[in-house]
Design a protein around this motif. Sequence first.
Motif, PDB file in Angstrom:
ATOM      1  N   GLN A 297       0.575  -1.589   0.171  1.00  0.00           N
ATOM      2  CA  GLN A 297      -0.357   0.304  -0.036  1.00  0.00           C
ATOM      3  C   GLN A 297       0.583   1.224   0.024  1.00  0.00           C
ATOM      4  O   GLN A 297       0.380   2.027  -0.870  1.00  0.00           O
ATOM      5  CB  GLN A 297      -0.570   0.045   0.841  1.00  0.00           C
ATOM      6  N   ARG A 298       2.165   0.839   0.626  1.00  0.00           N
ATOM      7  CA  ARG A 298       2.748   2.496   0.573  1.00  0.00           C
ATOM      8  C   ARG A 298       3.583   2.370  -0.875  1.00  0.00           C
ATOM      9  O   ARG A 298       3.544   3.601  -1.567  1.00  0.00           O
ATOM     10  CB  ARG A 298       3.479   2.328   1.544  1.00  0.00           C
ATOM     11  N   MET A 299       4.144   1.844  -1.183  1.00  0.00           N
ATOM     12  CA  MET A 299       4.369   1.184  -2.483  1.00  0.00           C
ATOM     13  C   MET A 299       3.884   2.132  -3.465  1.00  0.00           C
ATOM     14  O   MET A 299       3.761   3.375  -4.389  1.00  0.00           O
ATOM     15  CB  MET A 299       4.804  -0.230  -3.191  1.00  0.00           C
ATOM     16  N   LEU A 300       1.954   1.729  -3.500  1.00  0.00           N
ATOM     17  CA  LEU A 300       1.435   2.340  -4.617  1.00  0.00           C
ATOM     18  C   LEU A 300       1.302   4.138  -4.129  1.00  0.00           C
ATOM     19  O   LEU A 300       0.829   4.368  -5.294  1.00  0.00           O
ATOM     20  CB  LEU A 300      -0.236   2.075  -4.079  1.00  0.00           C
ATOM     21  N   THR A 301       1.250   3.748  -2.903  1.00  0.00           N
ATOM     22  CA  THR A 301       1.146   6.077  -2.822  1.00  0.00           C
ATOM     23  C   THR A 301       2.154   6.482  -2.968  1.00  0.00           C
ATOM     24  O   THR A 301       2.682   7.666  -2.730  1.00  0.00           O
ATOM     25  CB  THR A 301       0.599   6.382  -1.061  1.00  0.00           C
ATOM     26  N   GLY A 302       3.206   5.828  -3.737  1.00  0.00           N
ATOM     27  CA  GLY A 302       5.073   6.554  -3.519  1.00  0.00           C
ATOM     28  C   GLY A 302       6.205   6.928  -2.790  1.00  0.00           C
ATOM     29  O   GLY A 302       6.949   6.964  -3.187  1.00  0.00           O
TER      30      GLY A 302
END
Length: 133
Positions: free
Chosen positions: A82-87
Amino acid sequence: FFSSSSSSIEPRKDALASSDGVVGVPIDFDTASSIEGKESQIVTIRLEPDQVLRAESGAMMYMTDGVSMNTTTGGGLSAGFQRMLTGQNVFISDYTYDGSSGPFGYVALGTDFPSKIIRLSLEEYGGKIVCQK
């Protein structure tokens, strides 16, 4: 930011728990942090035993003796994804101080590009701030 303990010692009464189960004592950033520098700034945080500073992986500039770093996904692979999807980074780091080098340990955080660090109070923004690079 929270403190973590792997022993069977009862947590302090002022300890809180993060969403991924890390239990610890909150840090008062008004008194425990200082912003240094002009064009490219860093923030230095004073840690006491039973406190943990949680930061994005790769943000640490330096840490003093007695401070240790534990890097995880902060709640399993889904939390990291989830953190990766938000950059953001998939991994987050928790910094703890064991008290072996005096009453305080220090961790300095910064970025890999010139930046200004500003102090914001979540209470002034309804408890939530959405940030973007």
